[in-house]
Write a protein that holds these residues in place. Structure first.
Motif, PDB file in Angstrom:
ATOM      1  N   GLY A  19      46.271  25.575  55.184  1.00 20.26           N
ATOM      2  CA  GLY A  19      45.097  25.595  54.327  1.00 20.26           C
ATOM      3  C   GLY A  19      43.813  25.757  55.133  1.00 20.26           C
ATOM      4  O   GLY A  19      42.934  26.532  54.782  1.00 20.26           O
ATOM      5  N   ARG A  20      43.711  25.009  56.231  1.00 21.24           N
ATOM      6  CA  ARG A  20      42.525  25.111  57.085  1.00 21.24           C
ATOM      7  C   ARG A  20      42.418  26.498  57.718  1.00 21.24           C
ATOM      8  O   ARG A  20      41.337  27.089  57.766  1.00 21.24           O
ATOM      9  N   LYS A  21      43.556  26.991  58.211  1.00 23.54           N
ATOM     10  CA  LYS A  21      43.546  28.302  58.861  1.00 23.54           C
ATOM     11  C   LYS A  21      43.204  29.408  57.861  1.00 23.54           C
ATOM     12  O   LYS A  21      42.402  30.294  58.144  1.00 23.54           O
ATOM     13  N   SER A  22      43.837  29.350  56.691  1.00 18.67           N
ATOM     14  CA  SER A  22      43.585  30.370  55.673  1.00 18.67           C
ATOM     15  C   SER A  22      42.150  30.302  55.181  1.00 18.67           C
ATOM     16  O   SER A  22      41.510  31.330  54.937  1.00 18.67           O
ATOM     17  N   GLY A  23      41.629  29.070  55.035  1.00 17.54           N
ATOM     18  CA  GLY A  23      40.258  28.915  54.568  1.00 17.54           C
ATOM     19  C   GLY A  23      39.259  29.565  55.511  1.00 17.54           C
ATOM     20  O   GLY A  23      38.308  30.231  55.082  1.00 17.54           O
ATOM     21  N   ALA A  24      39.493  29.388  56.805  1.00 16.99           N
ATOM     22  CA  ALA A  24      38.603  29.991  57.802  1.00 16.99           C
ATOM     23  C   ALA A  24      38.655  31.517  57.740  1.00 16.99           C
ATOM     24  O   ALA A  24      37.630  32.198  57.884  1.00 16.99           O
ATOM     25  N   LYS A  25      39.847  32.049  57.502  1.00 19.78           N
ATOM     26  CA  LYS A  25      39.981  33.506  57.403  1.00 19.78           C
ATOM     27  C   LYS A  25      39.360  34.031  56.113  1.00 19.78           C
ATOM     28  O   LYS A  25      38.714  35.086  56.106  1.00 19.78           O
ATOM     29  N   TYR A  26      39.566  33.301  55.014  1.00 23.10           N
ATOM     30  CA  TYR A  26      39.027  33.747  53.732  1.00 23.10           C
ATOM     31  C   TYR A  26      37.506  33.814  53.747  1.00 23.10           C
ATOM     32  O   TYR A  26      36.895  34.643  53.054  1.00 23.10           O
ATOM     33  N   GLU A  27      36.877  32.965  54.537  1.00 19.68           N
ATOM     34  CA  GLU A  27      35.418  33.003  54.641  1.00 19.68           C
ATOM     35  C   GLU A  27      34.935  34.363  55.145  1.00 19.68           C
ATOM     36  O   GLU A  27      33.837  34.802  54.809  1.00 19.68           O
ATOM     37  N   GLN A  28      35.791  35.022  55.924  1.00 19.56           N
ATOM     38  CA  GLN A  28      35.400  36.297  56.526  1.00 19.56           C
ATOM     39  C   GLN A  28      35.649  37.486  55.609  1.00 19.56           C
ATOM     40  O   GLN A  28      35.138  38.575  55.862  1.00 19.56           O
ATOM     41  N   ILE A  29      36.453  37.312  54.565  1.00 24.42           N
ATOM     42  CA  ILE A  29      36.744  38.438  53.676  1.00 24.42           C
ATOM     43  C   ILE A  29      36.203  38.221  52.267  1.00 24.42           C
ATOM     44  O   ILE A  29      36.364  39.072  51.406  1.00 24.42           O
ATOM     45  N   TRP A  30      35.564  37.071  52.039  1.00 29.78           N
ATOM     46  CA  TRP A  30      35.033  36.752  50.708  1.00 29.78           C
ATOM     47  C   TRP A  30      33.951  37.750  50.319  1.00 29.78           C
ATOM     48  O   TRP A  30      33.204  38.233  51.167  1.00 29.78           O
ATOM     49  N   THR A  31      33.874  38.083  49.040  1.00 34.85           N
ATOM     50  CA  THR A  31      32.881  39.044  48.560  1.00 34.85           C
ATOM     51  C   THR A  31      31.917  38.363  47.596  1.00 34.85           C
ATOM     52  O   THR A  31      32.112  37.213  47.204  1.00 34.85           O
ATOM     53  N   GLU A  32      30.879  39.082  47.200  1.00 32.66           N
ATOM     54  CA  GLU A  32      29.921  38.536  46.244  1.00 32.66           C
ATOM     55  C   GLU A  32      30.588  38.251  44.897  1.00 32.66           C
ATOM     56  O   GLU A  32      30.161  37.374  44.152  1.00 32.66           O
ATOM     57  N   GLU A  33      31.641  39.022  44.585  1.00 33.83           N
ATOM     58  CA  GLU A  33      32.371  38.807  43.330  1.00 33.83           C
ATOM     59  C   GLU A  33      33.278  37.578  43.404  1.00 33.83           C
ATOM     60  O   GLU A  33      33.641  36.993  42.392  1.00 33.83           O
ATOM     61  N   GLY A  34      33.651  37.212  44.626  1.00 27.54           N
ATOM     62  CA  GLY A  34      34.576  36.106  44.812  1.00 27.54           C
ATOM     63  C   GLY A  34      35.761  36.545  45.652  1.00 27.54           C
ATOM     64  O   GLY A  34      35.642  37.437  46.498  1.00 27.54           O
ATOM     65  N   SER A  35      36.915  35.948  45.422  1.00 28.16           N
ATOM     66  CA  SER A  35      38.123  36.303  46.155  1.00 28.16           C
ATOM     67  C   SER A  35      38.550  37.722  45.812  1.00 28.16           C
ATOM     68  O   SER A  35      38.765  38.041  44.636  1.00 28.16           O
ATOM     69  N   PRO A  36      38.689  38.601  46.804  1.00 25.33           N
ATOM     70  CA  PRO A  36      39.102  39.982  46.518  1.00 25.33           C
ATOM     71  C   PRO A  36      40.480  40.036  45.871  1.00 25.33           C
ATOM     72  O   PRO A  36      40.753  40.915  45.047  1.00 25.33           O
ATOM     73  N   PHE A  37      41.337  39.087  46.201  1.00 21.62           N
ATOM     74  CA  PHE A  37      42.681  39.019  45.639  1.00 21.62           C
ATOM     75  C   PHE A  37      42.616  38.717  44.140  1.00 21.62           C
ATOM     76  O   PHE A  37      43.257  39.382  43.320  1.00 21.62           O
ATOM     77  N   THR A  38      41.815  37.720  43.775  1.00 23.57           N
ATOM     78  CA  THR A  38      41.684  37.330  42.367  1.00 23.57           C
ATOM     79  C   THR A  38      40.994  38.413  41.551  1.00 23.57           C
ATOM     80  O   THR A  38      41.444  38.754  40.443  1.00 23.57           O
ATOM     81  N   ILE A  39      39.918  38.958  42.083  1.00 25.61           N
ATOM     82  CA  ILE A  39      39.167  39.985  41.363  1.00 25.61           C
ATOM     83  C   ILE A  39      40.037  41.204  41.095  1.00 25.61           C
ATOM     84  O   ILE A  39      40.000  41.789  40.013  1.00 25.61           O
ATOM     85  N   HIS A  41      43.246  41.346  40.651  1.00 26.42           N
ATOM     86  CA  HIS A  41      44.189  41.076  39.564  1.00 26.42           C
ATOM     87  C   HIS A  41      43.494  41.096  38.202  1.00 26.42           C
ATOM     88  O   HIS A  41      44.054  41.592  37.210  1.00 26.42           O
ATOM     89  N   GLU A  42      42.291  40.561  38.153  1.00 18.94           N
ATOM     90  CA  GLU A  42      41.548  40.579  36.895  1.00 18.94           C
ATOM     91  C   GLU A  42      41.231  42.015  36.471  1.00 18.94           C
ATOM     92  O   GLU A  42      41.322  42.361  35.288  1.00 18.94           O
ATOM     93  N   LYS A  43      40.864  42.842  37.437  1.00 20.20           N
ATOM     94  CA  LYS A  43      40.585  44.247  37.135  1.00 20.20           C
ATOM     95  C   LYS A  43      41.854  44.966  36.676  1.00 20.20           C
ATOM     96  O   LYS A  43      41.808  45.821  35.783  1.00 20.20           O
ATOM     97  N   LEU A  44      42.982  44.626  37.277  1.00 17.75           N
ATOM     98  CA  LEU A  44      44.251  45.244  36.884  1.00 17.75           C
ATOM     99  C   LEU A  44      44.616  44.891  35.452  1.00 17.75           C
ATOM    100  O   LEU A  44      45.181  45.714  34.719  1.00 17.75           O
ATOM    101  N   VAL A  45      44.328  43.648  35.042  1.00 22.46           N
ATOM    102  CA  VAL A  45      44.591  43.244  33.663  1.00 22.46           C
ATOM    103  C   VAL A  45      43.833  44.160  32.709  1.00 22.46           C
ATOM    104  O   VAL A  45      44.399  44.667  31.722  1.00 22.46           O
ATOM    105  N   HIS A  46      42.558  44.391  32.986  1.00 17.02           N
ATOM    106  CA  HIS A  46      41.752  45.274  32.134  1.00 17.02           C
ATOM    107  C   HIS A  46      42.269  46.711  32.174  1.00 17.02           C
ATOM    108  O   HIS A  46      42.344  47.384  31.136  1.00 17.02           O
ATOM    109  N   GLY A  47      42.633  47.170  33.368  1.00 14.86           N
ATOM    110  CA  GLY A  47      43.126  48.541  33.500  1.00 14.86           C
ATOM    111  C   GLY A  47      44.433  48.773  32.771  1.00 14.86           C
ATOM    112  O   GLY A  47      44.615  49.799  32.105  1.00 14.86           O
ATOM    113  N   LEU A  48      45.343  47.808  32.884  1.00 21.89           N
ATOM    114  CA  LEU A  48      46.638  47.944  32.225  1.00 21.89           C
ATOM    115  C   LEU A  48      46.488  47.813  30.711  1.00 21.89           C
ATOM    116  O   LEU A  48      47.160  48.512  29.942  1.00 21.89           O
ATOM    117  N   SER A  49      45.615  46.928  30.263  1.00 22.38           N
ATOM    118  CA  SER A  49      45.346  46.784  28.828  1.00 22.38           C
ATOM    119  C   SER A  49      44.820  48.102  28.257  1.00 22.38           C
ATOM    120  O   SER A  49      45.239  48.537  27.174  1.00 22.38           O
TER     121      SER A  49
END
Length: 301
Positions: A19-39, A41-49
């Motif tokens: 958790g600590r290691k991943s958290g430190a890495k996520y700080e470097q890839i975080w975007t203004e929208e939030g987690s790129p991974f989560t965003i 998936h949310e965009k895919l939901v809209h696209g598939l719909s």
């Protein structure tokens, strides 16, 4: 391993450290929208719909869920039940299935069905490693990144590794990664000397893992230096920590260092990462093509 022992190891040792290691890495890839991974998936939901609506199936409800985060699989089933759904098509976003990935999702679905008292039915799609549209979309993304089938460009198809013990137990993951890679290379029209497979992201070093390791391939190619390297991850549907961070902050610098050590310094454009299909319209079309046969079977007859 005994369930109690495993729980203690996971919660007292593995999760706090990772958790600590991943958290430190996520700080470097975080975007203004939030987690790129989560965003993504949310965009895919809209696209598939939207794809279902355009195909005349606007009543289909699309939701996403996570195995180890929110929204959970259980909450997704509750939500779908609240929407009046009587049948669910479950698609794990692992093109190539493995016991440790797709298998764990299946276990999670079964638990969710029991805990929510789900009264409907569900289909479970094990994999889509050889879906023609998936293959074409990946080949197109590789070309879009600048790969030239007529040049000496090299293609590294890197997949998540799994323990060899799983393969010995009947896991067909290696066969599926090989089949996907062959079809992608065929779609690009390149011969066997121009591409290879690597496996990254070993969880630990206490077990034997599926190889060749991606680092071994990169070290060998850095020494040979026959052309630009295009790095693609066909087994990752969406860009995540293992692609955004690991490739940019670890694997690319590793390749550059090995090339310098071999007396073959590389330029800025000699290592190209090809992004995952991610939130693209092409990806939504792939997922539509994978799931529509199950939808048609239930709705049309």
């Amino acid at each position: 391993m005994n369930r109690v022992c495993w729980w203690l190891i996971v919660h007292l040792c593995i999760l706090p450290v990772r958790g600590r290691k991943s958290g430190a890495k996520y700080e470097q890839i975080w975007t203004e929208e939030g987690s790129p991974f989560t965003i993504a998936h949310e965009k895919l939901v809209h696209g598939l719909s939207a794809a279902f609506a355009e195909g005349g199936y606007g009543d289909v409800v699309v939701r996403h869920a996570m195995s180890y985060s929110d929204p959970s699989i259980q909450s997704a089933f509750k939500d779908l039940a609240g929407e009046g759904c009587s049948h669910v098509v479950v698609l794990p976003l692992y093109p190539q299935s493995a016991h440790s990935t797709t298998g764990s999702v299946h276990d999670g679905v079964e638990r969710a069905v029991k805990k929510t008292g789900w009264k409907g039915t569900y289909d479970f799609i094990d994999n889509y490693h050889d879906n023609p549209m998936y293959i074409k979309a990946l080949a197109a993304s590789i070309k879009h990144a600048g790969f030239d089938p007529e040049s000496d460009d090299q293609l590294l198809l890197s997949f998540h590794s799994i323990p060899l013990k799983d393969i010995e137990a009947g896991d067909t993951y290696e066969l599926q990664t090989g089949a996907s890679s062959l079809q992608i290379a065929s779609e690009l029209g390149i011969d066997r000397k121009r591409w290879t497979i690597g496996y990254q992201c070993r969880f630990d070093k206490g077990r034997e893992w599926l190889s060749p390791y991606t680092t071994e391939v990169l070290a060998r190619w850095a020494e040979a230096r026959e052309g630009r390297v295009f790095f693609v991850c066909p087994g990752f549907a969406v860009d995540c920590l293992e692609t955004i961070y690991d490739i940019g902050a670890e694997l690319k610098p590793f390749y550059e260092e090995k090339a310098r050590e071999a007396g073959n310094p590389i330029g800025d454009g000699d290592f190209v990462y090809v992004p995952c299909l991610d939130r693209s319209k092409a990806h939504a079309k792939v997922l539509f093509d994978v799931t529509i046969p199950y939808v048609k079977e239930r709705i049309d007859g």
